[in-house]
Design a protein around this motif. Structure first.
Motif, PDB file in Angstrom:
ATOM      1  N   ASP A  72      45.397  46.906  19.668  1.00  0.00           N
ATOM      2  CA  ASP A  72      44.992  45.748  20.562  1.00  0.00           C
ATOM      3  C   ASP A  72      46.239  45.530  21.517  1.00  0.00           C
ATOM      4  O   ASP A  72      46.262  45.434  22.444  1.00  0.00           O
ATOM      5  CB  ASP A  72      44.553  44.552  19.975  1.00  0.00           C
ATOM      6  N   THR A  73      47.474  45.295  20.682  1.00  0.00           N
ATOM      7  CA  THR A  73      48.637  44.949  21.230  1.00  0.00           C
ATOM      8  C   THR A  73      49.068  45.935  22.213  1.00  0.00           C
ATOM      9  O   THR A  73      49.490  45.681  23.441  1.00  0.00           O
ATOM     10  CB  THR A  73      49.764  44.693  20.152  1.00  0.00           C
ATOM     11  N   VAL A  74      49.012  47.223  21.933  1.00  0.00           N
ATOM     12  CA  VAL A  74      49.336  48.463  22.924  1.00  0.00           C
ATOM     13  C   VAL A  74      48.352  48.442  23.938  1.00  0.00           C
ATOM     14  O   VAL A  74      48.961  48.536  25.073  1.00  0.00           O
ATOM     15  CB  VAL A  74      49.450  49.748  21.910  1.00  0.00           C
ATOM     16  N   ARG A  75      47.072  48.387  23.808  1.00  0.00           N
ATOM     17  CA  ARG A  75      46.292  48.166  24.785  1.00  0.00           C
ATOM     18  C   ARG A  75      46.510  47.087  26.035  1.00  0.00           C
ATOM     19  O   ARG A  75      46.554  47.242  26.891  1.00  0.00           O
ATOM     20  CB  ARG A  75      44.788  48.050  24.289  1.00  0.00           C
ATOM     21  N   ALA A  76      46.990  45.682  25.288  1.00  0.00           N
ATOM     22  CA  ALA A  76      47.257  44.677  26.402  1.00  0.00           C
ATOM     23  C   ALA A  76      48.357  45.056  26.971  1.00  0.00           C
ATOM     24  O   ALA A  76      48.532  44.713  28.138  1.00  0.00           O
ATOM     25  CB  ALA A  76      47.353  43.650  25.351  1.00  0.00           C
ATOM     26  N   GLU A  77      49.413  45.643  26.516  1.00  0.00           N
ATOM     27  CA  GLU A  77      50.690  45.943  27.201  1.00  0.00           C
ATOM     28  C   GLU A  77      50.251  46.926  28.202  1.00  0.00           C
ATOM     29  O   GLU A  77      50.879  47.072  29.156  1.00  0.00           O
ATOM     30  CB  GLU A  77      51.582  46.363  26.200  1.00  0.00           C
ATOM     31  N   CYS A  78      49.410  47.831  27.873  1.00  0.00           N
ATOM     32  CA  CYS A  78      49.253  48.934  28.912  1.00  0.00           C
ATOM     33  C   CYS A  78      48.458  48.321  30.163  1.00  0.00           C
ATOM     34  O   CYS A  78      48.851  48.811  30.998  1.00  0.00           O
ATOM     35  CB  CYS A  78      48.390  49.970  28.163  1.00  0.00           C
ATOM     36  N   PHE A  79      47.507  47.279  29.798  1.00  0.00           N
ATOM     37  CA  PHE A  79      46.928  46.703  30.754  1.00  0.00           C
ATOM     38  C   PHE A  79      47.958  46.110  31.705  1.00  0.00           C
ATOM     39  O   PHE A  79      47.896  45.927  32.858  1.00  0.00           O
ATOM     40  CB  PHE A  79      45.969  45.906  30.255  1.00  0.00           C
ATOM     41  N   ASP A  80      48.904  45.263  31.438  1.00  0.00           N
ATOM     42  CA  ASP A  80      49.870  44.597  32.084  1.00  0.00           C
ATOM     43  C   ASP A  80      50.713  45.762  32.878  1.00  0.00           C
ATOM     44  O   ASP A  80      50.953  45.496  33.897  1.00  0.00           O
ATOM     45  CB  ASP A  80      50.989  43.956  31.109  1.00  0.00           C
ATOM     46  N   LEU A  81      50.951  46.693  32.179  1.00  0.00           N
ATOM     47  CA  LEU A  81      51.855  47.857  32.939  1.00  0.00           C
ATOM     48  C   LEU A  81      50.998  48.260  33.944  1.00  0.00           C
ATOM     49  O   LEU A  81      51.356  48.643  35.146  1.00  0.00           O
ATOM     50  CB  LEU A  81      52.276  49.069  31.983  1.00  0.00           C
ATOM     51  N   VAL A  82      49.614  48.908  33.959  1.00  0.00           N
ATOM     52  CA  VAL A  82      49.019  49.207  34.787  1.00  0.00           C
ATOM     53  C   VAL A  82      48.581  48.123  36.010  1.00  0.00           C
ATOM     54  O   VAL A  82      48.918  48.324  37.301  1.00  0.00           O
ATOM     55  CB  VAL A  82      47.462  49.379  34.479  1.00  0.00           C
ATOM     56  N   ALA A  83      48.591  47.097  35.705  1.00  0.00           N
ATOM     57  CA  ALA A  83      48.385  45.790  36.519  1.00  0.00           C
ATOM     58  C   ALA A  83      49.821  45.659  37.602  1.00  0.00           C
ATOM     59  O   ALA A  83      49.643  45.408  38.813  1.00  0.00           O
ATOM     60  CB  ALA A  83      48.025  44.796  35.866  1.00  0.00           C
ATOM     61  N   ALA A  84      51.000  46.047  37.014  1.00  0.00           N
ATOM     62  CA  ALA A  84      52.184  45.989  37.634  1.00  0.00           C
ATOM     63  C   ALA A  84      52.587  47.049  38.496  1.00  0.00           C
ATOM     64  O   ALA A  84      53.638  47.118  38.950  1.00  0.00           O
ATOM     65  CB  ALA A  84      53.287  45.395  36.600  1.00  0.00           C
ATOM     66  N   LEU A  85      51.739  48.215  38.445  1.00  0.00           N
ATOM     67  CA  LEU A  85      52.108  49.275  39.052  1.00  0.00           C
ATOM     68  C   LEU A  85      52.190  49.182  40.706  1.00  0.00           C
ATOM     69  O   LEU A  85      51.578  48.581  41.244  1.00  0.00           O
ATOM     70  CB  LEU A  85      51.099  50.359  38.679  1.00  0.00           C
TER      71      LEU A  85
END
Length: 570
Positions: A72-85
């Motif tokens: 879940d933590t990895v998924r959340a950080e990936c969501f943040d990364l995608v949002a900041a692209l």
């Protein structure tokens, strides 16, 4: 690389893929982002963490709950990364950018140990240690109060370390290692010194660590120095006088390292490293021993002298050392307020348990108000659990981290809805409403249920629960649209009345729903239900029109209205 579709569309596709298949989304990002860029490196790091979690779960070294929290933590950080692209993230860096990145400074750590009490006329081992890897610098050491760590100190691929006597006659210092040694990417480089105090009392030793840089104008290497004075008390009592390196403490700081310069192999003789410390400063450039006019500077066989094993077990002890560094000595530490000291410990341990312990201990302490809030936030970041995010929201509805917490909650909301879409069932729907009572995405639940008539009662119950807990105009209108003939309209009405400003907005729509029921079934029960729900109806005229063909019902209802008004109910 040019994007095959607009960035907003690509971002949506990646977010949808993330809810379905984390590994696939990370792999797609890895392929899309150019290599040797910061965000490509972040994706590789997330893939590494996913792989590590999978290994530990397969080996049964972590529980399923721990495994899920990590995912879940990895998924959340990936969501943040995608949002900041941004579109620039997909452009391949120019050759000059790659060259400058290669020359960019690296980071490492410097640790040294100089005992603050030494026995008179007996040798004591002092140690200096340099490493690129923070974990490596903690290898084979035991932390004590004499250890210091210096992070983010600029170093090069060749370093020079010395231990000097400023007074000249107080200490007899014998180096046990080469003065100049290579600093490798793996493992650590270490210098040992045998120090014998000659004079009793309180004196100083100078720890000097120099970054060696090749100067083409001078045709040789010159040092940029970082010096620290350590005060040592010389005592006369007997003390162990062996030449084994004393236990070290680490403080996990990192050092910036300059461009690497190719070096030729040279004599070996390196020894283990040091401890970090006090106020570092860059002194004037001092010429080293003549080394010849052309690089590379002769190197010492560091890798032959010291094993290059990598250790990862010193994260917790590192915190202790950093505390001493930040405190500037035991005296400062002793006079530092307890909430501050405890915060140093918690932040350097950097675990959910450490932050939870800080909140529990100092939650009511006004001196720690800001840090308690941060600890609660960091705990939720570490665990990724909805319960911890809700704890923060309840404690700090207008807190400094409310935006980040809301983002995390929304990510979990997305995942829960995606799970329901894949396989809707009653338990998931009920759990969703319990977990996200503020959500106004009830139509998406209805869409997920589709033609499952067996789930419609569960869905209506979920709607009602959501409205009762956090009523909003949108929720009320959606309920009336989905369940226009429901027998539970009074429950929706009571929930709306709990917020007068909301009730004012939705009263006409609610009355319409009651009157449609009355029109379809003009019974005394439905009429009474309408009047009880709306003591001051806005659509009384329509109400009477509906009952006009049924004068007996109309008469009884009007009489009830009048009696209610007489007793103050209307």
């Amino acid at each position: 690389m040019p994007l095959s579709k607009p960035l907003p569309e690509l971002r949506r596709d990646l977010q949808d893929l993330l809810t379905e298949d984390l590994a696939a989304a990370l792999s797609a990002l890895r392929e899309l982002l150019p290599e040797n860029t910061d965000k490509h490196s972040l994706v590789l790091a997330l893939l590494g963490r996913l792989k590590d979690a999978n290994k530990e779960r397969i080996r049964n070294t972590i529980s399923n709950d721990d495994y899920q929290r990590r995912i879940d933590t990895v998924r959340a950080e990936c969501f943040d990364l995608v949002a900041a692209l941004e579109e620039i993230d997909f452009e391949v860096p120019a050759a000059s950018d790659k060259a400058s990145a290669a020359k960019a400074a690296r980071q490492g750590s410097i640790l040294y140990r100089v005992p603050h009490r030494m026995p008179l006329q007996k040798p004591t081992i002092c140690t200096i240690r340099v490493a690129i890897d923070e974990d490596a610098i903690l290898e084979d050491i035991v932390l004590d109060d004499d250890v210091r760590l210096r992070p983010r100190v600029e170093v090069s691929d060749m370093m020079r370390a010395e231990l000097l006597d400023p007074d000249g006659e107080v200490f007899s210092i014998r180096p046990l290692s080469e003065t100049e040694q290579l600093v490798r990417e793996q493992g650590y480089t270490q210098w040992l010194f045998s120090v014998k105090p000659r004079v009793e009392g309180e004196h100083q030793l100078l720890v000097k660590v120099s970054m060696m840089e090749y100067n083409p104008q001078l045709g040789r290497y010159v040092p940029r120095e970082v010096s620290v004075l350590e005060t040592v008390t010389i005592v006369t009592e007997a003390a162990p006088a062996d030449l084994e390196p004393a236990p070290l403490k680490s403080s996990g700081e990192q050092v910036t390292i300059g461009p690497q310069i190719p070096a030729q192999p040279a004599p070996s003789g390196a020894v283990p490293p040091p401890s970090p410390g006090s106020d570092w400063k860059f002194d004037k450039v001092i010429d080293p021993k003549p080394q010849g006019a052309v690089p590379p500077y002769p190197t010492r066989g560091v890798e032959e002298a010291m094993p290059q094993k990598k250790s990862r077990g010193g994260a917790r002890p590192l915190a202790v050392l950093l505390i001493f560094i930040l405190a500037g000595g035991s005296a400062t530490w002793a006079f530092t307020p307890a909430p501050t000291r405890a915060w140093w410990v918690a932040s350097f341990q950097d675990t959910a348990e450490a932050y939870a312990g800080y909140v529990e201990k100092f939650g009511d302490d006004p001196r720690a108000r800001t840090r308690v809030e941060k600890a609660l936030f960091l705990k939720s970041e570490k665990t990724g659990r909805l319960a911890d995010l809700r704890d923060y929201q309840r404690a700090y509805p207008e807190g400094a981290y409310r935006g980040q917490v809301l983002d995390r909650v929304n990510q979990l909301d997305n995942r829960a809805l995606a799970n329901i879409r894949r396989q809707p069932d009653a338990e998931k729907i009920s759990r969703y409403v319990q977990d996200f009572p503020e959500s106004e995405r009830l139509p998406e639940l209805r869409e997920a249920v589709g033609q499952r008539s067996d789930l419609l009662p569960v869905l209506e119950k979920a709607y009602l629960q959501s409205i009762r807990e956090q009523p909003t105009e949108k929720k009320v209108r959606v309920y009336l649209q989905e369940f226009p003939e429901s027998e539970r309209l009074p429950e929706v009405t009571e929930a709306a009345k709990s917020r007068p400003e909301l009730f004012q907005k939705v009263q006409p729509a609610l009355e319409d729903a009651y009157l449609k029921k009355l029109e379809a079934a003009p019974t005394e029960r439905n009429a009474d239900q309408y009047l009880k729900s709306f003591p001051e109806p806005k659509k009384r005229e329509k109400f009477e029109q509906i009952l006009a063909p049924r004068p007996q019902i109309r008469q009884r209802v009007i009489e009830k209205m009048e009696r209610s008004r007489d007793v103050g109910l209307l």
